[in-house]
Write a protein that holds these residues in place. Structure first.
Motif, PDB file in Angstrom:
ATOM      1  N   TYR B   7     -89.131  -0.131 -77.893  1.00  0.00           N
ATOM      2  CA  TYR B   7     -89.494   1.996 -77.404  1.00  0.00           C
ATOM      3  C   TYR B   7     -88.281   2.540 -77.956  1.00  0.00           C
ATOM      4  O   TYR B   7     -87.168   1.847 -77.257  1.00  0.00           O
ATOM      5  CB  TYR B   7     -89.641   1.737 -76.081  1.00  0.00           C
ATOM      6  N   LYS B  10     -88.993   6.721 -73.324  1.00  0.00           N
ATOM      7  CA  LYS B  10     -89.819   6.230 -72.723  1.00  0.00           C
ATOM      8  C   LYS B  10     -89.805   7.521 -71.313  1.00  0.00           C
ATOM      9  O   LYS B  10     -88.572   7.659 -71.134  1.00  0.00           O
ATOM     10  CB  LYS B  10     -89.564   5.107 -72.084  1.00  0.00           C
ATOM     11  N   LYS B  30     -95.166   6.083 -73.469  1.00  0.00           N
ATOM     12  CA  LYS B  30     -93.987   5.351 -74.100  1.00  0.00           C
ATOM     13  C   LYS B  30     -94.267   5.607 -75.277  1.00  0.00           C
ATOM     14  O   LYS B  30     -95.115   5.079 -75.294  1.00  0.00           O
ATOM     15  CB  LYS B  30     -93.127   4.665 -73.531  1.00  0.00           C
TER      16      LYS B  30
END
Lengths: 262, 227
Positions: B7, B10, B30
């Motif tokens: 990711y 987020k 995210k």
């Protein structure tokens, strides 16, 4: 006498150059009248210098410097524009200045219109040194200010502290105005910040040309005004203004010719 | 097994309050590296506020977690260049000293002769948007936040901007967050969709934008979503 004339030309060239350079930002910021109004803020400081027996220019400089910080701070706190705050400060300063001068009309005239007969070697050296520092620092913040004008968020996203840059800019204007007062006086020093930049703006298609021309036009206005003042034996301030306006008119004609030619 | 390092961003429980008014709340999403996220919603929904918050320009509560060592490029919706005599070349050099200006202009397909010396103020809407993209990518960012890529662009030119952004993504694997009103282009050129209307109204696959019910949810009365 010749020395005074040469020193005046040197001071005029230095102040005209740095004021023109700084003014190119002011015209972009649409704050042309701010430069003009700020010069009047020096008046009470000049008057205090005359009354209390210290160098009036030092008093003018202190007033300008402190006012620049106050105006910047009030702008951040109240969210009022610089124009509004400078407008208020300038009328107040003008009123206090005139009250302080009282019937000392000669000193008031020198403060309003300049007095190059008092320019000596020391003053010329200080003016050149200060102008060099102003041009150097302005060059350092130029990119930051222009980005802030294009988009404040864009500038901040590049890590530029817009508020701090504006404060530095205001302080540079106050230093330049303080040095220029001796040549053109408080009433007319604002001209040096505005008109050369306006003339440069109308004949420039890119920033490099714009700020170089602003500085050169500022220097030419000051030099030619002082030279004329010496040969005609009249106050330099108004002649500096007239020289600058002539440059502005020539720039207008050049622009018109270019448009016709293209 | 999902790796959290995939990711790039987020956001959880994000809330933005300005002058005692809640501008944006309950925002949770995210995004993975290399994703193109479309942010949609009615005017005043808080889309630009979200960008400014992600750039840390506004105070907020909640969590914004960017992946480590990322460089963010940002293109605002509005810039004022009409009164500033700045050339394209000068503007781009202000983004990064010694930048490859020609390369950046080629990347955004602005390779016609003389454009680098033109004043920004005389460019068309489409050209200006391309210059702004060049401005953002010249610094080689990992993520690009673009507030309305097609604002000021004529109807025929909108898709070409998205095509170009898509090509850019393929070449550089850049992650993009785009605020847009071009619903018809979202499905084709973006991967995920974030609906905003003072709060998050939808987050999911951008292909679903074609569903009339979802469009109604995003552009209709405010119904916050938890997913």
């Amino acid at each position: 006498m010749l020395d005074t004339f040469i020193f005046s030309l040197i001071v005029g060239a230095a102040v005209g150059f740095s004021a023109g350079y700084l003014g190119s930002i002011m015209v972009l910021e649409k704050m042309a009248l701010v430069g003009d109004a700020m010069s009047h803020v020096a008046l009470p400081g000049l008057a205090l210098g005359v009354l209390m027996g210290f160098n009036p220019l030092l008093g003018g400089f202190i007033f300008l410097f402190v006012s620049a910080i106050l105006i910047w701070h009030l702008g951040r706190v109240t969210k009022l524009s610089f124009e509004t705050l400078v407008g208020a400060a300038f009328t107040l300063a003008l009123a206090i200045g005139i009250l302080l001068y009282g019937d000392n009309l000669d000193a008031l005239e020198a403060a309003l219109f300049g007095d190059i007969t008092k320019v000596d070697l020391t003053y010329a050296v200080i003016a050149v040194a200060v102008s060099l520092v102003v041009v150097f620092l302005t060059r350092f913040i130029y990119r930051k200010i222009v980005l802030g004008l294009i988009s404040e968020e864009l500038a901040i996203s590049k890590g530029i502290n817009v508020a701090r840059t504006n404060l530095l800019y205001l302080l540079l204007v106050s230093v330049t105005v303080a040095i220029g007062i001796q040549v053109t006086g408080t009433l007319l020093v604002g001209f040096l910040v505005v008109t050369p930049a306006a003339a440069a703006r109308i004949v420039s298609m890119n920033l490099s040309r714009y700020f170089v021309l602003s500085a050169i036009f500022g220097a030419i206005s000051a030099i030619s005004g002082i030279a004329l003042s010496s040969s005609l034996n009249i106050l330099p301030g108004p002649l500096v203004v007239i020289s600058g306006v002539v440059i502005f008119v020539v720039a207008l004609v050049v622009r018109r010719q270019k448009k016709i030619g293209s | 097994m999902e790796d959290s390092s995939d990711y790039l961003l987020k956001v959880s429980n994000l809330k933005v309050e300005l002058q005692n008014q809640i501008i944006l709340e309950k925002v949770n999403f995210k995004i993975k590296r290399g994703t193109t996220l479309a942010i949609v919603g009615p005017n005043g929904a808080g889309k630009t506020v979200l960008f400014k918050t992600l750039l840390n320009l506004l105070p907020y509560t909640g969590k914004i977690e960017w992946a480590k060592k990322i460089k963010i490029g940002y293109v605002p919706q509005n810039i004022s260049v009409k009164d500033i005599p700045i050339s394209v070349k000068e503007f781009l050099s202000y983004s990064r000293n010694g930048a490859d200006i020609e390369g950046a202009l080629n990347a955004v397909r602005l390779n016609n002769a003389g454009i680098a010396n033109q004043s920004l103020g005389v460019l068309s809407g489409g050209q200006l948007r391309r210059v702004l993209i060049a401005w953002a990518i010249i610094d080689k960012p990992n993520v690009l936040l673009f507030d309305e890529p097609t604002v000021g662009v004529d109807v025929g030119g909108e898709e070409s901007i998205f095509v170009m952004l898509n090509e850019l993504k393929k070449k550089t694997d850049i992650t993009m967050l785009l605020i847009t009103h071009d619903i018809h282009l979202v499905k084709e050129y973006t991967d995920e969709l974030l609906g905003l209307n003072k709060c998050m109204t939808f987050f999911g696959d951008s292909q679903r934008i074609a569903e009339p019910l979802l469009q109604q949810k995003i552009y209709g009365e405010i119904v916050c979503s938890n997913t």
